[in-house]
Every structure is written in C-alpha cells, then in structure tokens.
Design a protein around this motif. Structure first.
Motif, PDB file in Angstrom:
ATOM      1  N   LYS A 185       0.828  -1.205   0.000  1.00 44.22           N
ATOM      2  CA  LYS A 185       0.000   0.000   0.000  1.00 44.22           C
ATOM      3  C   LYS A 185       0.861   1.252   0.000  1.00 44.22           C
ATOM      4  N   GLU A 186       1.930   1.256   0.786  1.00 52.05           N
ATOM      5  CA  GLU A 186       2.824   2.408   0.816  1.00 52.05           C
ATOM      6  C   GLU A 186       3.449   2.646  -0.553  1.00 52.05           C
ATOM      7  N   GLN A 187       3.833   1.555  -1.222  1.00 51.69           N
ATOM      8  CA  GLN A 187       4.417   1.700  -2.549  1.00 51.69           C
ATOM      9  C   GLN A 187       3.386   2.217  -3.546  1.00 51.69           C
ATOM     10  N   ALA A 188       2.130   1.789  -3.397  1.00 47.50           N
ATOM     11  CA  ALA A 188       1.071   2.288  -4.280  1.00 47.50           C
ATOM     12  C   ALA A 188       0.868   3.785  -4.097  1.00 47.50           C
ATOM     13  N   LEU A 189       0.943   4.249  -2.847  1.00 48.71           N
ATOM     14  CA  LEU A 189       0.801   5.688  -2.595  1.00 48.71           C
ATOM     15  C   LEU A 189       1.978   6.466  -3.167  1.00 48.71           C
ATOM     16  N   LYS A 190       3.163   5.877  -3.083  1.00 48.42           N
ATOM     17  CA  LYS A 190       4.331   6.550  -3.667  1.00 48.42           C
ATOM     18  C   LYS A 190       4.221   6.634  -5.189  1.00 48.42           C
ATOM     19  N   LEU A 191       3.539   5.656  -5.776  1.00 49.16           N
ATOM     20  CA  LEU A 191       3.316   5.724  -7.218  1.00 49.16           C
ATOM     21  C   LEU A 191       2.439   6.921  -7.597  1.00 49.16           C
ATOM     22  N   LEU A 192       1.551   7.312  -6.693  1.00 46.81           N
ATOM     23  CA  LEU A 192       0.730   8.495  -6.948  1.00 46.81           C
ATOM     24  C   LEU A 192       1.586   9.755  -6.980  1.00 46.81           C
ATOM     25  N   VAL A 193       2.552   9.833  -6.062  1.00 50.68           N
ATOM     26  CA  VAL A 193       3.498  10.955  -6.099  1.00 50.68           C
ATOM     27  C   VAL A 193       4.326  10.886  -7.375  1.00 50.68           C
ATOM     28  N   ALA A 194       4.739   9.665  -7.736  1.00 54.85           N
ATOM     29  CA  ALA A 194       5.524   9.478  -8.952  1.00 54.85           C
ATOM     30  C   ALA A 194       4.743   9.933 -10.182  1.00 54.85           C
ATOM     31  N   PHE A 195       3.417   9.734 -10.159  1.00 53.43           N
ATOM     32  CA  PHE A 195       2.600  10.203 -11.288  1.00 53.43           C
ATOM     33  C   PHE A 195       2.692  11.715 -11.430  1.00 53.43           C
ATOM     34  N   ALA A 196       2.589  12.443 -10.317  1.00 48.54           N
ATOM     35  CA  ALA A 196       2.676  13.911 -10.372  1.00 48.54           C
ATOM     36  C   ALA A 196       4.046  14.343 -10.883  1.00 48.54           C
ATOM     37  N   VAL A 197       5.112  13.723 -10.361  1.00 46.68           N
ATOM     38  CA  VAL A 197       6.463  14.086 -10.785  1.00 46.68           C
ATOM     39  C   VAL A 197       6.676  13.740 -12.258  1.00 46.68           C
ATOM     40  N   ALA A 198       6.219  12.554 -12.661  1.00 47.55           N
ATOM     41  CA  ALA A 198       6.388  12.137 -14.055  1.00 47.55           C
ATOM     42  C   ALA A 198       5.593  13.032 -15.004  1.00 47.55           C
ATOM     43  N   THR A 199       4.412  13.467 -14.574  1.00 49.85           N
ATOM     44  CA  THR A 199       3.615  14.383 -15.403  1.00 49.85           C
ATOM     45  C   THR A 199       4.332  15.710 -15.575  1.00 49.85           C
ATOM     46  N   LYS A 200       4.911  16.225 -14.513  1.00 47.14           N
ATOM     47  CA  LYS A 200       5.683  17.465 -14.599  1.00 47.14           C
ATOM     48  C   LYS A 200       6.834  17.322 -15.584  1.00 47.14           C
ATOM     49  N   LEU A 218       5.575  17.028 -19.247  1.00 48.81           N
ATOM     50  CA  LEU A 218       5.130  18.291 -19.834  1.00 48.81           C
ATOM     51  C   LEU A 218       6.300  19.227 -20.131  1.00 48.81           C
ATOM     52  N   ARG A 219       7.401  19.037 -19.424  1.00 46.91           N
ATOM     53  CA  ARG A 219       8.595  19.852 -19.661  1.00 46.91           C
ATOM     54  C   ARG A 219       9.583  19.182 -20.601  1.00 46.91           C
ATOM     55  N   SER A 220       9.215  18.018 -21.123  1.00 41.74           N
ATOM     56  CA  SER A 220      10.086  17.247 -22.022  1.00 41.74           C
ATOM     57  C   SER A 220      11.435  16.942 -21.377  1.00 41.74           C
ATOM     58  N   GLN A 221      11.404  16.648 -20.084  1.00 42.19           N
ATOM     59  CA  GLN A 221      12.604  16.308 -19.336  1.00 42.19           C
ATOM     60  C   GLN A 221      12.628  14.814 -19.047  1.00 42.19           C
ATOM     61  N   PRO A 222      13.821  14.201 -19.006  1.00 44.52           N
ATOM     62  CA  PRO A 222      13.914  12.757 -18.740  1.00 44.52           C
ATOM     63  C   PRO A 222      13.650  12.446 -17.272  1.00 44.52           C
ATOM     64  N   PHE A 257      11.826   2.118 -12.706  1.00 44.82           N
ATOM     65  CA  PHE A 257      12.541   3.316 -13.163  1.00 44.82           C
ATOM     66  C   PHE A 257      13.177   3.087 -14.524  1.00 44.82           C
ATOM     67  N   SER A 258      13.723   1.907 -14.745  1.00 43.26           N
ATOM     68  CA  SER A 258      14.327   1.611 -16.046  1.00 43.26           C
ATOM     69  C   SER A 258      13.271   1.633 -17.152  1.00 43.26           C
ATOM     70  N   LYS A 259      12.056   1.190 -16.830  1.00 40.97           N
ATOM     71  CA  LYS A 259      10.974   1.237 -17.813  1.00 40.97           C
ATOM     72  C   LYS A 259      10.538   2.679 -18.085  1.00 40.97           C
ATOM     73  N   LEU A 260      10.511   3.499 -17.041  1.00 44.38           N
ATOM     74  CA  LEU A 260      10.112   4.898 -17.224  1.00 44.38           C
ATOM     75  C   LEU A 260      11.113   5.666 -18.071  1.00 44.38           C
ATOM     76  N   GLN A 261      12.373   5.276 -18.017  1.00 44.92           N
ATOM     77  CA  GLN A 261      13.400   5.959 -18.798  1.00 44.92           C
ATOM     78  C   GLN A 261      13.218   5.761 -20.292  1.00 44.92           C
ATOM     79  N   THR A 262      12.577   4.680 -20.687  1.00 42.73           N
ATOM     80  CA  THR A 262      12.371   4.401 -22.113  1.00 42.73           C
ATOM     81  C   THR A 262      10.909   4.556 -22.551  1.00 42.73           C
ATOM     82  N   ALA A 263      10.018   4.844 -21.609  1.00 44.26           N
ATOM     83  CA  ALA A 263       8.595   4.965 -21.939  1.00 44.26           C
ATOM     84  C   ALA A 263       8.327   6.243 -22.714  1.00 44.26           C
TER      85      ALA A 263
END
Length: 309
Positions: free
Chosen positions: A112-127, A130-134, A148-154
């Motif tokens: 559950k804690e990891q699922a909540l951290k994924l919600l924070v990760a969604f906000a950070v990843a969206t930012k 939108l800024r075209s930053q890796p 994280f390795s998957k997010l780097q190539t997504a």
C-alpha cells in the motif's frame, strides 16, 4: 516608509518575472527611431503625416492584443485547474487506498505504501513529461529499480504509472481486499487523472496558430514605425519618449501573452509545478504516518473491538 510600503514600492522595480528583458531591445530601437524623426522634423524635413493614423486603427490593434492576452491566460488558467484536479484526485485516491484496502497479511502494508508513492511518482512524471525532461533521481526514489528503467524508455511515463496503479487495484479486487463498488470508485479517480493529463497535453501541443502570432507582431511593428510621423508635430522632442512608452506598453502586453501561453515551463511566470509536486509528496507522507483502524484484521496485536474503541 514602513517595510510593507517598501516591499510594495519594490514591485515597480522588480525585474524577475518581468517581460522587460524580452522587449527592451525593441523598445530601445522604437525610441531611437522616434528621436530620428524628431531630428528630421527639426531640420524642416517634411516627416509629419497625420493621415497615417488611418493605416492601422488603434482600436483594431487593441482588440487583437486583448484577444491574444485573454487566450494565453485562458490556457494558463486551464493548466492550473488541471493540476488542481490532479492534486485533488491523488488525495482522494490515496485516502481510499489507505483506508479501504484490507490488510490481511504483513506484506500488504508495504504494498500500500508503494502504491501511494506511485501516486506521487505520477505527479512528478507528469511534470517532467510536460517539460520534455527525462526521468530524474526524484522519480527514482519513488519507484523500484525495474520500474525506473521502464520509465526511462517509456514514451508516456505518467500513463505507465497509471497502468501500475490500476494493475495493483485489480489484484486487490481479485484477492477480495476491496469490493466491486470500491474498485469502481478508485478506477473513476484514476480515469480523472488520465483526463487531466490529456488536458495538459492538449494545452502543450496546441499552441497559438503561428500565422496569428506573426501577423500580430507585424502589426505592432508597423504601428510603432508609423506613430512617430503622426505625433512629431505636436510633441517634437518628446516624440522619442512617447514612442518608447507606447512600444513598451504594446510589446509588453504581447510578450506577456507569449510568456504564459505555455504554463508548464520553468520560467517565473509559469505554474509552480515543483512546489505542487512537493505538496503532494508531503500529503502522502502525512497519510502514511496515520494508522488506519477500521476493518483491519488483528496483525498488529490488537483485536478489532479494541481498535474501534
């Protein structure tokens, strides 16, 4: 003067966040051109032409500038509302996950804690998206090494994270830790987050039509070029300061529209996305520090009756 009055006065001289650096060169050359027209008039060269005021009516130029600024601000405010909805949906979703999902095993709390951290990760990843930053170290702290390795190539990291959260919720529903009604409610919040991501992408990828922006710049240039010939007879040596003031006003309004047209950047006038993500992170950390009691099994040494009392 009081400290409050000094701070208020300093706003008039503030350069950070101002469009003055962007328009200074144009204002300077317009003023210089106005001075040149004053010099020519001083030497009796016929430069005065009152009839030029009908070439570009000021009311038409004013309406174009108002439309440009209103359109840019509408995009800015729509972006702010989208991020406000993202924050609200994350808060609601995290609260429901933390309270509604039963913990029938000791391994369920870390999940559950990891699922909540994924919600924070969604906000950070969206930012970052939108800024075209890796993907950066902040995102790496919120997800596993494999994720994280998957997010780097997504191609769209926020959608990847939404998939992981949805997959987690589906697993909990199949394990009978959440009911069908709760599952539908959680998925609705996830869908809202995807909708807000799409709204931000629409703002980012649909800029002001280039032809309109170019035409407005051309009209502003022609207006400031013709204005000295219209006012030199009345203002004489005051023509240059007057032209500089007019060009400062017009170019400034146009530059403000350009500045806030894309509200997801890192300029002082853009949305404070870093602070918004930090706020989401603090909200999740505060939630994790709370102990949910209702409908928990006895895996922490207390029975349900004692927890409810």
């Amino acid at each position: 003067m009081s400290l409050k009055q000094i701070e208020k006065f300093s706003t008039y001289l503030k350069m950070t966040g101002s469009v003055i650096p962007n328009i200074f060169s144009r204002v300077f050359w317009c003023g210089a051109f106005g001075l040149l027209v004053s010099v020519l008039y001083f030497y009796n060269i016929p430069v005065f032409a009152k009839s030029l005021d009908a070439v570009i009516p000021s009311i038409v130029l004013g309406l174009l500038l108002v439309f440009r600024t209103n359109t840019a601000y509408e995009r800015f405010w729509e972006g702010r509302k989208a991020w406000g909805n993202i924050v609200n949906n994350i808060r609601n979703l995290s609260r429901l996950i933390w309270v509604a999902i039963d913990e029938t095993d000791l391994s369920h709390r870390p999940e559950k804690e990891q699922a909540l951290k994924l919600l924070v990760a969604f906000a950070v990843a969206t930012k970052l998206h939108l800024r075209s930053q890796p993907a950066n170290d902040r995102l790496a702290d919120l997800v596993s090494t494999l994720q994280f390795s998957k997010l780097q190539t997504a191609t769209n990291p926020p959608l990847e994270i939404i998939f992981w959260i949805s997959d987690y919720l589906q697993a909990k529903h199949e394990q009978l830790q959440i009911s069908l009604y709760q599952m539908n409610e959680l998925q609705t919040l996830l869908n809202n987050m995807v909708d807000m991501l799409g709204a931000c992408e629409r703002i980012l990828r649909t800029p002001m039509p280039l032809a309109y922006a170019i035409h407005l710049k051309q009209l502003l240039f022609l207006y400031c070029l013709l204005l000295p010939f219209q006012i030199v007879e009345e203002l004489r040596w005051w023509t240059a300061p007057a032209i500089a003031l007019v060009s400062f006003t017009l170019f400034g309004i146009e530059a403000i529209g350009v500045e806030i047209e894309n509200p997801f950047g890192t300029d002082p006038n853009d949305l404070p996305l870093d602070k918004i993500c930090d706020t989401v992170d603090r909200n999740i950390e505060d939630l994790i520090s709370m102990e949910p009691h209702y409908r928990r099994l006895n895996i922490y040494g207390n029975n349900i009756g004692e927890q409810l009392n």
